[in-house]
Write a protein that holds these residues in place. Structure first.
Motif, mmCIF file in Angstrom:
data_model
loop_
_atom_site.group_PDB
_atom_site.id
_atom_site.type_symbol
_atom_site.label_atom_id
_atom_site.label_comp_id
_atom_site.label_asym_id
_atom_site.label_seq_id
_atom_site.Cartn_x
_atom_site.Cartn_y
_atom_site.Cartn_z
ATOM 1 N N CYS A 1 4.459 -5.022 -6.232
ATOM 2 C CA CYS A 1 4.154 -3.608 -6.118
ATOM 3 C C CYS A 1 5.153 -2.828 -5.280
ATOM 4 N N MET B 1 -4.158 11.918 -4.435
ATOM 5 C CA MET B 1 -3.715 11.312 -3.185
ATOM 6 C C MET B 1 -4.066 12.242 -2.038
ATOM 7 N N TYR C 1 0.166 2.543 -7.165
ATOM 8 C CA TYR C 1 -1.267 2.457 -6.887
ATOM 9 C C TYR C 1 -2.041 2.087 -8.153
ATOM 10 N N LYS D 1 -3.740 3.091 1.667
ATOM 11 C CA LYS D 1 -3.239 2.165 0.644
ATOM 12 C C LYS D 1 -1.719 2.228 0.558
ATOM 13 N N ALA D 2 -1.139 3.320 1.035
ATOM 14 C CA ALA D 2 0.312 3.500 1.014
ATOM 15 C C ALA D 2 0.723 4.352 2.205
ATOM 16 N N ASN E 1 -3.713 -1.542 -8.769
ATOM 17 C CA ASN E 1 -5.157 -1.594 -8.975
ATOM 18 C C ASN E 1 -5.490 -2.238 -10.311
#
Length: 171
Positions: free
Chosen positions: A168, A28, A140, A51-52, A144
């Motif tokens: 999620c 990350m 994640y 993505k986060a 994915n």
């Protein structure tokens, strides 16, 4: 991940954190952006394509929770598919409840509304910090894997976006 108590983010700081999830290595890239108003315009540079996002507030400062709402709106407007994690900080200071200025139930109501994940951490003691990053990494990888599986079966993810985001982010 812990910084000294006197360390204040000016602009943004970057760190890479590697974690293992289901035998898969996940690295990350973490941008710690300053939340103050004077850095607002600059912060978009750092969360572009994220993505986060972990949006933090101080459990001992009710105005900091109001700023969370601003940042969540920013993320929702500019990064539609970014998963949001709301994090109360300084949990070590609110153990006796007298210094707590943000009610957990108010936060939970907001988190339910935006379909996010919530936790409370302490940088000083390290409480729940590793668990938070593990949750982000797990989500994640899980999301994915779901996306790859769905795309292979020909599912239009744009039609499934709400269910996908909910699965999620909301626990």
């Amino acid at each position: 991940m812990r910084r000294p108590a006197h360390s204040v983010t000016i602009g943004a700081a970057f760190v890479a954190k590697s974690m293992c999830v289901n035998g898969q290595n996940v690295t990350m890239g973490i941008w710690d952006t300053a939340g103050s108003e004077r850095y607002e315009a600059m912060s978009r540079i750092y969360y572009r394509g994220a993505k986060a996002a972990v949006v933090c507030y101080d459990l001992t400062d009710s105005s900091s929770f109001e700023r969370v709402k601003f940042w969540v709106t920013e993320l929702q407007n500019y990064e539609e598919h970014c998963r949001i994690y709301i994090c109360g900080t300084k949990s070590d200071l609110v153990e006796n409840k007298s210094q707590r200025r943000v009610d957990f139930h108010d936060v939970q109501d907001y988190v339910d509304e935006i379909k996010a994940y919530v936790c409370e951490t302490s940088s000083k003691t390290g409480q729940s910090v590793d668990e938070l990053f593990q949750k982000v990494a797990d989500d994640y990888v899980t999301c994915n894997a779901f996306q790859v599986l769905s795309e292979a079966k020909g599912v239009d993810l744009n039609q499934k976006r709400d269910a996908f985001s909910y699965a999620c982010c909301h626990h």
